[in-house]
Design a protein around this motif. Structure first.
Motif, PDB file in Angstrom:
ATOM      1  N   LYS A  85      -1.094 -21.182   8.337  1.00  0.00           N
ATOM      2  CA  LYS A  85      -0.010 -21.438   9.302  1.00  0.00           C
ATOM      3  C   LYS A  85       0.151 -20.384  10.138  1.00  0.00           C
ATOM      4  N   GLY A  86       1.128 -19.519  10.053  1.00  0.00           N
ATOM      5  CA  GLY A  86       1.295 -18.837  10.890  1.00  0.00           C
ATOM      6  C   GLY A  86       0.400 -17.354  11.016  1.00  0.00           C
ATOM      7  N   MET A  87       0.414 -16.895  12.275  1.00  0.00           N
ATOM      8  CA  MET A  87      -0.564 -15.587  12.167  1.00  0.00           C
ATOM      9  C   MET A  87      -0.065 -14.679  12.916  1.00  0.00           C
ATOM     10  N   ALA A  88      -0.602 -13.153  12.862  1.00  0.00           N
ATOM     11  CA  ALA A  88      -0.061 -11.968  13.328  1.00  0.00           C
ATOM     12  C   ALA A  88      -1.430 -11.141  13.610  1.00  0.00           C
ATOM     13  N   ILE A  89      -1.392 -10.282  14.582  1.00  0.00           N
ATOM     14  CA  ILE A  89      -2.417  -9.314  15.151  1.00  0.00           C
ATOM     15  C   ILE A  89      -1.906  -8.093  14.676  1.00  0.00           C
ATOM     16  N   VAL A  96      -2.908 -14.217   8.400  1.00  0.00           N
ATOM     17  CA  VAL A  96      -2.682 -15.428   8.071  1.00  0.00           C
ATOM     18  C   VAL A  96      -1.855 -15.931   7.114  1.00  0.00           C
ATOM     19  N   ALA A  97      -0.716 -16.507   7.162  1.00  0.00           N
ATOM     20  CA  ALA A  97      -0.011 -17.178   6.250  1.00  0.00           C
ATOM     21  C   ALA A  97      -0.684 -18.148   5.547  1.00  0.00           C
ATOM     22  N   ASP A  98      -0.908 -18.226   4.166  1.00  0.00           N
ATOM     23  CA  ASP A  98      -1.661 -19.324   3.509  1.00  0.00           C
ATOM     24  C   ASP A  98      -0.973 -19.525   1.997  1.00  0.00           C
ATOM     25  N   ILE A  99      -0.152 -20.261   1.927  1.00  0.00           N
ATOM     26  CA  ILE A  99       0.803 -20.777   0.842  1.00  0.00           C
ATOM     27  C   ILE A  99       1.548 -19.544   0.159  1.00  0.00           C
ATOM     28  N   THR A 100       0.655 -18.877  -0.516  1.00  0.00           N
ATOM     29  CA  THR A 100       1.156 -17.603  -1.482  1.00  0.00           C
ATOM     30  C   THR A 100       0.421 -16.547  -1.246  1.00  0.00           C
ATOM     31  N   LYS A 101      -0.629 -16.262  -0.141  1.00  0.00           N
ATOM     32  CA  LYS A 101      -1.228 -15.383   0.175  1.00  0.00           C
ATOM     33  C   LYS A 101      -1.243 -15.343   1.540  1.00  0.00           C
ATOM     34  N   VAL A 102      -1.460 -13.867   1.932  1.00  0.00           N
ATOM     35  CA  VAL A 102      -1.932 -13.544   3.521  1.00  0.00           C
ATOM     36  C   VAL A 102      -3.328 -13.267   3.591  1.00  0.00           C
ATOM     37  N   ARG A 103      -4.038 -14.126   4.335  1.00  0.00           N
ATOM     38  CA  ARG A 103      -5.622 -13.825   4.616  1.00  0.00           C
ATOM     39  C   ARG A 103      -5.443 -12.746   5.503  1.00  0.00           C
ATOM     40  N   GLN A 131       6.353  -3.329  16.570  1.00  0.00           N
ATOM     41  CA  GLN A 131       5.630  -2.244  17.654  1.00  0.00           C
ATOM     42  C   GLN A 131       5.012  -1.336  16.628  1.00  0.00           C
ATOM     43  N   SER A 132       5.237  -1.226  15.442  1.00  0.00           N
ATOM     44  CA  SER A 132       4.691  -0.014  14.656  1.00  0.00           C
ATOM     45  C   SER A 132       3.190  -0.601  13.726  1.00  0.00           C
ATOM     46  N   GLY A 133       3.236  -1.890  13.860  1.00  0.00           N
ATOM     47  CA  GLY A 133       2.053  -2.472  13.374  1.00  0.00           C
ATOM     48  C   GLY A 133       2.131  -2.921  12.040  1.00  0.00           C
ATOM     49  N   LYS A 134       3.393  -3.018  11.772  1.00  0.00           N
ATOM     50  CA  LYS A 134       3.978  -3.834  10.331  1.00  0.00           C
ATOM     51  C   LYS A 134       3.913  -5.137  10.785  1.00  0.00           C
ATOM     52  N   VAL A 135       3.539  -6.068   9.426  1.00  0.00           N
ATOM     53  CA  VAL A 135       3.606  -7.465   9.754  1.00  0.00           C
ATOM     54  C   VAL A 135       4.530  -7.940   8.699  1.00  0.00           C
ATOM     55  N   TYR A 136       5.047  -9.013   9.181  1.00  0.00           N
ATOM     56  CA  TYR A 136       6.246  -9.945   8.576  1.00  0.00           C
ATOM     57  C   TYR A 136       5.633 -11.266   8.307  1.00  0.00           C
ATOM     58  N   VAL A 137       6.264 -12.093   7.299  1.00  0.00           N
ATOM     59  CA  VAL A 137       5.933 -13.136   6.978  1.00  0.00           C
ATOM     60  C   VAL A 137       7.139 -13.998   6.432  1.00  0.00           C
ATOM     61  N   THR A 138       7.349 -15.149   6.494  1.00  0.00           N
ATOM     62  CA  THR A 138       8.451 -15.763   6.038  1.00  0.00           C
ATOM     63  C   THR A 138       8.130 -16.428   5.032  1.00  0.00           C
ATOM     64  N   ASP A 139       8.971 -16.604   3.984  1.00  0.00           N
ATOM     65  CA  ASP A 139       8.903 -17.626   2.837  1.00  0.00           C
ATOM     66  C   ASP A 139       9.806 -18.809   2.929  1.00  0.00           C
ATOM     67  N   MET A 140       9.472 -19.963   3.274  1.00  0.00           N
ATOM     68  CA  MET A 140      10.325 -21.028   3.800  1.00  0.00           C
ATOM     69  C   MET A 140      11.187 -21.336   2.786  1.00  0.00           C
ATOM     70  N   ILE A 148       4.494  -6.492   5.292  1.00  0.00           N
ATOM     71  CA  ILE A 148       3.070  -5.994   4.962  1.00  0.00           C
ATOM     72  C   ILE A 148       2.631  -4.875   5.709  1.00  0.00           C
ATOM     73  N   ASP A 149       2.515  -3.721   4.956  1.00  0.00           N
ATOM     74  CA  ASP A 149       2.057  -2.547   5.782  1.00  0.00           C
ATOM     75  C   ASP A 149       0.711  -2.165   5.417  1.00  0.00           C
ATOM     76  N   GLY A 150      -0.512  -2.589   6.032  1.00  0.00           N
ATOM     77  CA  GLY A 150      -1.606  -2.377   5.983  1.00  0.00           C
ATOM     78  C   GLY A 150      -1.912  -3.607   4.794  1.00  0.00           C
ATOM     79  N   ASP A 151      -2.220  -3.160   3.476  1.00  0.00           N
ATOM     80  CA  ASP A 151      -2.336  -4.199   2.511  1.00  0.00           C
ATOM     81  C   ASP A 151      -1.474  -4.261   1.277  1.00  0.00           C
ATOM     82  N   ARG A 152      -0.336  -3.771   1.769  1.00  0.00           N
ATOM     83  CA  ARG A 152       0.751  -3.595   0.731  1.00  0.00           C
ATOM     84  C   ARG A 152       2.021  -4.566   1.225  1.00  0.00           C
ATOM     85  N   PRO A 153       2.209  -5.860   0.413  1.00  0.00           N
ATOM     86  CA  PRO A 153       3.505  -6.488   0.625  1.00  0.00           C
ATOM     87  C   PRO A 153       4.661  -6.023  -0.116  1.00  0.00           C
ATOM     88  N   GLU A 154       5.506  -6.263   0.556  1.00  0.00           N
ATOM     89  CA  GLU A 154       7.082  -5.906  -0.286  1.00  0.00           C
ATOM     90  C   GLU A 154       8.036  -6.927   0.515  1.00  0.00           C
TER      91      GLU A 154
END
Length: 284
Positions: A85-89, A96-103, A131-140, A148-154
């Motif tokens: 679904k949603g994506m971020a660079i 890439v948001a993919d159900i319960t994982k981020v690809r 702007q700092s490069g951190k990535v965010y993903v919604t859980d609908m 997600i900071d690098g490969d660490r979800p919180e």
């Protein structure tokens, strides 16, 4: 929510007239395109294709690449996903948001390089990077936004005010969130429609945007300058909102308008899931 709308359902609610002013092109031949992300560094548009039930881990999902004039450059650019679904660079990588994982995809090659399991995730949906490069993903389906900071979800914020958060867009020191609404029914209608909210990146405070509450079941959202654009999946409506005003319908598609992208200047890219198309709109 990302769901195939049946012809019977479309007939029942009526088909909205297609957008008139400002449409530049439509790319066809996609398979349930859910998100269209502008990749500025490589002058292209990346599209996620669900190909099946949006909640099924079926291995059918993939990413495509479009040129800026709407031609399919690579249909199967990245395979091996379920229902992307949603994506971020961020940092030369595509998330890439993919159900319960981020690809995680290498942006240069399109190779799938990692999968980040998000603990307790139910239905990950849209993504953005700050702007700092951190990535965010919604859980609908959990009223939650993860970071997600690098490969660490919180867990970033969980709040009932988010009311089925779907779209998310990093806008300076805040996240703009598009809410689907409260009380999701079997047909993905709601007991109470959603609206627009802001989440402060520092305090994590959730604030409904004045004048933009309980007006539609919202899907994608982006901001250009002081203007927010959001799609309502169930009706196919594209809305525009400015602080101090109320949401205005600026374009209408068939039901299925999903996670919009933008070049950040004057063009919107609107995935039309049920049509297998992406439409480019030129803003006034």
């Amino acid at each position: 929510m990302k769901r195939i709308i049946t012809s019977a359902f479309i007939a029942a609610i009526g088909i909205a007239a297609p957008a008139q002013a400002g449409e530049l092109w439509r790319a066809s031949g996609l398979e349930q395109p859910e998100s269209a992300l502008f990749d500025a560094a490589n002058n292209r548009i990346i599209v996620s294709n669900i190909v099946g039930n949006p909640g099924d881990a079926d291995g059918n999902g993939y990413l495509s690449v479009l040129s800026l004039d709407g031609k399919i450059v690579t249909q199967h650019w990245t395979d091996g996903m379920d229902a992307p679904k949603g994506m971020a660079i961020s940092g030369g990588k595509l998330y890439v948001a993919d159900i319960t994982k981020v690809r995680v995809v290498d942006l240069a090659s399109g190779k799938l390089v990692a999968s980040i399991a998000v603990p307790n995730a139910v239905f990950l949906n849209d993504m953005t990077s700050d702007q700092s490069g951190k990535v965010y993903v919604t859980d609908m389906l959990a009223d939650t936004v993860y970071r997600i900071d690098g490969d660490r979800p919180e867990l970033f914020v969980r709040d009932a005010l988010l009311a089925s958060p779907n779209g998310v867009f990093a806008d300076g020191d805040r996240l703009i969130v598009a809410s689907w609404g409260k009380g999701i029914k079997a047909d993905f209608g709601t007991a109470e429609p959603g609206g627009l909210l802001a989440v402060d990146l520092a305090s994590k405070a959730v604030t409904p945007l004045a004048g933009a509450q309980r007006f539609a079941d919202l899907d994608g959202v982006i901001a250009i300058g002081g203007t927010i654009y959001a799609t309502a999946y169930m009706t196919g409506t594209l809305y525009r909102y400015r602080t101090g005003g109320t949401p205005e319908a600026v374009a209408r598609f068939k039901p299925g308008s999903a996670d919009i992208g933008t070049d950040g200047k004057s063009i919107l890219y609107v995935p039309l899931m049920n049509e297998g198309e992406v439409a480019a709109l030129k803003l006034d």
